[in-house]
Motif scaffolding. Structure first.
Motif, PDB file in Angstrom:
ATOM      1  N   ASN A 127     -17.252  -1.780  -0.220  1.00  0.00           N
ATOM      2  CA  ASN A 127     -18.129  -0.832   0.426  1.00  0.00           C
ATOM      3  C   ASN A 127     -17.264   0.349   0.845  1.00  0.00           C
ATOM      4  O   ASN A 127     -16.146   0.152   1.291  1.00  0.00           O
ATOM      5  N   SER A 128     -17.772   1.556   0.707  1.00  0.00           N
ATOM      6  CA  SER A 128     -16.932   2.709   1.051  1.00  0.00           C
ATOM      7  C   SER A 128     -16.957   3.016   2.547  1.00  0.00           C
ATOM      8  O   SER A 128     -16.180   3.830   3.024  1.00  0.00           O
ATOM      9  N   ASN A 129     -17.838   2.350   3.281  1.00  0.00           N
ATOM     10  CA  ASN A 129     -17.906   2.538   4.732  1.00  0.00           C
ATOM     11  C   ASN A 129     -16.531   2.236   5.342  1.00  0.00           C
ATOM     12  O   ASN A 129     -15.945   1.197   5.058  1.00  0.00           O
ATOM     13  N   ASP A 130     -16.009   3.159   6.154  1.00  0.00           N
ATOM     14  CA  ASP A 130     -14.699   2.858   6.750  1.00  0.00           C
ATOM     15  C   ASP A 130     -14.782   2.711   8.262  1.00  0.00           C
ATOM     16  O   ASP A 130     -13.787   2.757   8.961  1.00  0.00           O
ATOM     17  N   GLU A 131     -15.998   2.543   8.772  1.00  0.00           N
ATOM     18  CA  GLU A 131     -16.130   2.464  10.235  1.00  0.00           C
ATOM     19  C   GLU A 131     -16.778   1.184  10.709  1.00  0.00           C
ATOM     20  O   GLU A 131     -17.416   1.159  11.752  1.00  0.00           O
ATOM     21  N   CYS A 132     -16.683   0.118   9.949  1.00  0.00           N
ATOM     22  CA  CYS A 132     -17.373  -1.106  10.387  1.00  0.00           C
ATOM     23  C   CYS A 132     -16.436  -2.040  11.139  1.00  0.00           C
ATOM     24  O   CYS A 132     -16.754  -3.188  11.387  1.00  0.00           O
ATOM     25  N   GLY A 133     -15.258  -1.579  11.495  1.00  0.00           N
ATOM     26  CA  GLY A 133     -14.361  -2.426  12.278  1.00  0.00           C
ATOM     27  C   GLY A 133     -13.394  -3.207  11.401  1.00  0.00           C
ATOM     28  O   GLY A 133     -13.057  -2.778  10.307  1.00  0.00           O
ATOM     29  N   PRO A 134     -12.956  -4.373  11.904  1.00  0.00           N
ATOM     30  CA  PRO A 134     -11.898  -5.150  11.238  1.00  0.00           C
ATOM     31  C   PRO A 134     -12.202  -5.439   9.762  1.00  0.00           C
ATOM     32  O   PRO A 134     -11.304  -5.417   8.920  1.00  0.00           O
ATOM     33  N   ARG A 135     -13.467  -5.706   9.449  1.00  0.00           N
ATOM     34  CA  ARG A 135     -13.824  -6.050   8.074  1.00  0.00           C
ATOM     35  C   ARG A 135     -13.512  -4.891   7.122  1.00  0.00           C
ATOM     36  O   ARG A 135     -12.951  -5.076   6.046  1.00  0.00           O
ATOM     37  N   CYS A 136     -13.875  -3.682   7.536  1.00  0.00           N
ATOM     38  CA  CYS A 136     -13.615  -2.498   6.705  1.00  0.00           C
ATOM     39  C   CYS A 136     -12.108  -2.221   6.631  1.00  0.00           C
ATOM     40  O   CYS A 136     -11.578  -1.853   5.585  1.00  0.00           O
ATOM     41  N   ASP A 137     -11.433  -2.404   7.770  1.00  0.00           N
ATOM     42  CA  ASP A 137      -9.991  -2.165   7.785  1.00  0.00           C
ATOM     43  C   ASP A 137      -9.281  -3.134   6.839  1.00  0.00           C
ATOM     44  O   ASP A 137      -8.354  -2.752   6.113  1.00  0.00           O
ATOM     45  N   GLU A 138      -9.742  -4.367   6.854  1.00  0.00           N
ATOM     46  CA  GLU A 138      -9.151  -5.398   6.002  1.00  0.00           C
ATOM     47  C   GLU A 138      -9.315  -5.035   4.521  1.00  0.00           C
ATOM     48  O   GLU A 138      -8.396  -5.162   3.714  1.00  0.00           O
ATOM     49  N   GLN A 139     -10.508  -4.548   4.183  1.00  0.00           N
ATOM     50  CA  GLN A 139     -10.780  -4.160   2.799  1.00  0.00           C
ATOM     51  C   GLN A 139      -9.885  -3.005   2.360  1.00  0.00           C
ATOM     52  O   GLN A 139      -9.308  -3.021   1.280  1.00  0.00           O
ATOM     53  N   ALA A 140      -9.794  -2.005   3.245  1.00  0.00           N
ATOM     54  CA  ALA A 140      -8.993  -0.834   2.908  1.00  0.00           C
ATOM     55  C   ALA A 140      -7.526  -1.245   2.743  1.00  0.00           C
ATOM     56  O   ALA A 140      -6.833  -0.793   1.828  1.00  0.00           O
ATOM     57  N   ALA A 141      -7.067  -2.143   3.620  1.00  0.00           N
ATOM     58  CA  ALA A 141      -5.678  -2.607   3.532  1.00  0.00           C
ATOM     59  C   ALA A 141      -5.471  -3.358   2.222  1.00  0.00           C
ATOM     60  O   ALA A 141      -4.433  -3.220   1.563  1.00  0.00           O
ATOM     61  N   PHE A 142      -6.469  -4.137   1.833  1.00  0.00           N
ATOM     62  CA  PHE A 142      -6.350  -4.888   0.581  1.00  0.00           C
ATOM     63  C   PHE A 142      -6.261  -3.944  -0.614  1.00  0.00           C
ATOM     64  O   PHE A 142      -5.401  -4.106  -1.487  1.00  0.00           O
ATOM     65  N   VAL A 143      -7.117  -2.938  -0.623  1.00  0.00           N
ATOM     66  CA  VAL A 143      -7.090  -1.983  -1.741  1.00  0.00           C
ATOM     67  C   VAL A 143      -5.718  -1.311  -1.813  1.00  0.00           C
ATOM     68  O   VAL A 143      -5.115  -1.199  -2.888  1.00  0.00           O
ATOM     69  N   GLY A 144      -5.199  -0.922  -0.643  1.00  0.00           N
ATOM     70  CA  GLY A 144      -3.893  -0.265  -0.611  1.00  0.00           C
ATOM     71  C   GLY A 144      -2.788  -1.180  -1.116  1.00  0.00           C
ATOM     72  O   GLY A 144      -1.934  -0.767  -1.907  1.00  0.00           O
ATOM     73  N   ALA A 145      -2.832  -2.443  -0.689  1.00  0.00           N
ATOM     74  CA  ALA A 145      -1.752  -3.362  -1.031  1.00  0.00           C
ATOM     75  C   ALA A 145      -1.854  -3.879  -2.462  1.00  0.00           C
ATOM     76  O   ALA A 145      -0.841  -4.150  -3.104  1.00  0.00           O
ATOM     77  N   PHE A 146      -3.067  -4.015  -2.964  1.00  0.00           N
ATOM     78  CA  PHE A 146      -3.251  -4.633  -4.282  1.00  0.00           C
ATOM     79  C   PHE A 146      -3.279  -3.609  -5.408  1.00  0.00           C
ATOM     80  O   PHE A 146      -3.120  -3.957  -6.581  1.00  0.00           O
ATOM     81  N   ARG A 147      -3.470  -2.358  -5.034  1.00  0.00           N
ATOM     82  CA  ARG A 147      -3.634  -1.285  -6.013  1.00  0.00           C
ATOM     83  C   ARG A 147      -2.585  -1.291  -7.124  1.00  0.00           C
ATOM     84  O   ARG A 147      -2.918  -1.279  -8.317  1.00  0.00           O
ATOM     85  N   GLY A 148      -1.317  -1.362  -6.740  1.00  0.00           N
ATOM     86  CA  GLY A 148      -0.250  -1.314  -7.739  1.00  0.00           C
ATOM     87  C   GLY A 148      -0.332  -2.471  -8.725  1.00  0.00           C
ATOM     88  O   GLY A 148      -0.223  -2.272  -9.938  1.00  0.00           O
ATOM     89  N   HIS A 149      -0.561  -3.667  -8.195  1.00  0.00           N
ATOM     90  CA  HIS A 149      -0.659  -4.850  -9.058  1.00  0.00           C
ATOM     91  C   HIS A 149      -1.873  -4.739  -9.972  1.00  0.00           C
ATOM     92  O   HIS A 149      -1.808  -5.008 -11.160  1.00  0.00           O
ATOM     93  N   ALA A 150      -2.996  -4.354  -9.350  1.00  0.00           N
ATOM     94  CA  ALA A 150      -4.249  -4.267 -10.109  1.00  0.00           C
ATOM     95  C   ALA A 150      -4.089  -3.285 -11.261  1.00  0.00           C
ATOM     96  O   ALA A 150      -4.537  -3.548 -12.377  1.00  0.00           O
ATOM     97  N   GLN A 151      -3.425  -2.179 -11.002  1.00  0.00           N
ATOM     98  CA  GLN A 151      -3.281  -1.162 -12.039  1.00  0.00           C
ATOM     99  C   GLN A 151      -2.389  -1.634 -13.184  1.00  0.00           C
ATOM    100  O   GLN A 151      -2.676  -1.387 -14.345  1.00  0.00           O
ATOM    101  N   LEU A 152      -1.313  -2.346 -12.812  1.00  0.00           N
ATOM    102  CA  LEU A 152      -0.432  -2.880 -13.863  1.00  0.00           C
ATOM    103  C   LEU A 152      -1.194  -3.861 -14.748  1.00  0.00           C
ATOM    104  O   LEU A 152      -1.099  -3.819 -15.978  1.00  0.00           O
ATOM    105  N   LEU A 153      -1.957  -4.743 -14.096  1.00  0.00           N
ATOM    106  CA  LEU A 153      -2.715  -5.751 -14.847  1.00  0.00           C
ATOM    107  C   LEU A 153      -3.754  -5.086 -15.748  1.00  0.00           C
ATOM    108  O   LEU A 153      -3.979  -5.486 -16.881  1.00  0.00           O
ATOM    109  N   GLU A 154      -4.366  -4.061 -15.213  1.00  0.00           N
ATOM    110  CA  GLU A 154      -5.432  -3.358 -15.918  1.00  0.00           C
ATOM    111  C   GLU A 154      -4.838  -2.576 -17.111  1.00  0.00           C
ATOM    112  O   GLU A 154      -5.339  -2.645 -18.225  1.00  0.00           O
ATOM    113  N   LYS A 155      -3.748  -1.873 -16.853  1.00  0.00           N
ATOM    114  CA  LYS A 155      -3.130  -1.065 -17.911  1.00  0.00           C
ATOM    115  C   LYS A 155      -2.593  -1.935 -19.033  1.00  0.00           C
ATOM    116  O   LYS A 155      -2.582  -1.544 -20.194  1.00  0.00           O
ATOM    117  N   GLY A 156      -2.092  -3.125 -18.658  1.00  0.00           N
ATOM    118  CA  GLY A 156      -1.516  -4.002 -19.671  1.00  0.00           C
ATOM    119  C   GLY A 156      -2.577  -4.803 -20.418  1.00  0.00           C
ATOM    120  O   GLY A 156      -2.244  -5.586 -21.299  1.00  0.00           O
TER     121      GLY A 156
END
Ligand code: NAG
Ligand code: NAG
Length: 361
Positions: free
Chosen positions: A203-232
């Motif tokens: 969800n693009s909502n960034d103001e729902c509290g811990p749940r939204c923060d957790e999602q955003a943190a996950f996207v930030g942390a997983f982005r590099g791995h996800a992109q490598l897997l996707e590109k390969g």
């Protein structure tokens, strides 16, 4: 992988709430993953049975294991809850040992650990009740005495009671033939193309509290791995956005007008829970659509990994608190993705935004 956004919280207008609750239940059904166990001998037991793959250990996905079923001779050790001590299970034919143990008395995973220490190459747990197959889960506690969990390297599966009873009888028969089975995980993969497919609920909502923060943190942390897997070409992911709808009777309410587009067809709860302040649910729906659109267009151009850049950058640059949660900001982010984005056909947002006007199809 599935990550959900909000639950059905106070923030939602009651009218919208009901709908997502039902949708969540439908998508959260647990699937019992299965492999097959084929009895090769003795002849009297020949046949193919299903077994439920455990949620721990290492199934040989895409492979098979042929071994001899053995059952602990000592009744006190038959459930595998106590270590087998110095016992080292070995088959007469020197084939790998598939240790059969009874259900009950302790965690499933502990039985497997004891069997592995005693030389088993795989473990079958015989259900104690005649019931449909269920998934054997690992204990939740991360206490020191559970440290063995990460050291389990053999596969385990649960078999139904009638089959377990038959195996036990044959394996414990004095002077009987070896009971040879083939465990088969080749059909346990829904799409055996050496590519992992996963889904990400967001969800693009960034103001729902811990749940939204957790999602955003996950996207930030997983982005590099996800992109490598996707590109390969190793992975194929699909983002999904949680969407509510407005029941017919509420269409004319202030809530639905502020939170929905397309006459109540697509809605999101108000981000800060106050219809009079800040952004409205419809703003979230529109940004969700833009993000979906980024994925769709990028994916069609073989650049699905751009979604991760877009979403992570949007979160950083276009926050609700900074008052930048806008289409304008979205377009700037898309532009800044650079040459790749231009090649992939971004930015392109016109069609996504205009879906707020009535349409016939
Ligand atoms: C698990 O394996 C690690 C690394 O091989 C080892 O240090 C540890 O003692 C093992 N734990 C158990 C409970 O066997
Ligand atoms: C997509 O891109 C990858 C790497 O960039 C390439 O290996 C693959 O062949 C491409 N697939 C298609 C269908 O163009």
């Amino acid at each position: 992988m599935a990550m959900a956004g909000h639950g059905c919280g106070r923030r939602l207008a009651a009218a919208l709430c009901l709908v997502v609750a039902a949708a969540n239940v439908a998508s959260a059904r647990f699937v019992v993953e299965k492999n097959s166990v084929k009895v090769l001998s003795p002849r009297s037991l020949r046949g193919r049975h299903e077994a439920a793959i455990a949620n721990y250990g290492v199934p040989d996905y895409g492979g098979t294991l042929t071994g001899v079923v053995m059952y602990p001779a000592d009744a006190k050790l038959a459930n595998g809850c106590k270590p087998f001590g110095k016992t080292e299970f070995r088959s007469r034919s020197r084939r790998p040992v598939v240790l059969l143990v009874d259900r009950g008395g302790c965690y499933f995973a502990l039985k497997t650990w004891h069997a592995q220490l005693a030389g088993a190459a795989a473990v079958l747990v015989a259900d104690s009740a005649d019931e449909p197959l269920l998934t054997m889960d690992s204990p939740e506690e991360e206490t020191p005495d559970m440290a063995f969990l990460s050291n389990i390297t053999v596969p385990s599966a649960l078999v139904r009671k009638p089959f377990g009873d038959a195996l036990r009888a044959a394996a414990s028969k004095e002077g009987g033939d070896e009971v040879v089975v083939r465990l088969d995980w080749r059909e346990s993969m829904p799409h055996p193309d050496e590519r992992v497919e996963y889904e990400f609920w967001t969800n693009s909502n960034d103001e729902c509290g811990p749940r939204c923060d957790e999602q955003a943190a996950f996207v930030g942390a997983f982005r590099g791995h996800a992109q490598l897997l996707e590109k390969g070409g190793y992975a194929l992911f699909t983002p999904h956005y949680i969407t509510w709808f407005c029941p017919e009777a509420f269409l004319e309410t202030k809530q639905c007008k502020a939170q929905c587009i397309n006459r109540g067809r697509y809605c999101a709860p108000d981000p800060e829970g106050d219809l009079g302040a800040g952004y409205d649910g419809r703003d979230v729906v529109l940004e969700n659509l833009r993000q979906l659109c980024v994925h769709r267009v990028a994916n069609a151009r073989n650049a699905s990994w751009l979604w991760w850049d877009y979403v992570a950058d949007y979160h950083l640059r276009c926050s609700m608190t900074g008052n930048h949660y806008t289409r304008r900001c979205a377009e700037d982010v898309a532009k800044s993705l650079g040459e790749c984005a231009v090649v992939a056909g971004l930015p392109f947002f016109r069609s996504a935004s205009s879906s707020s006007s009535p349409r016939r199809r």
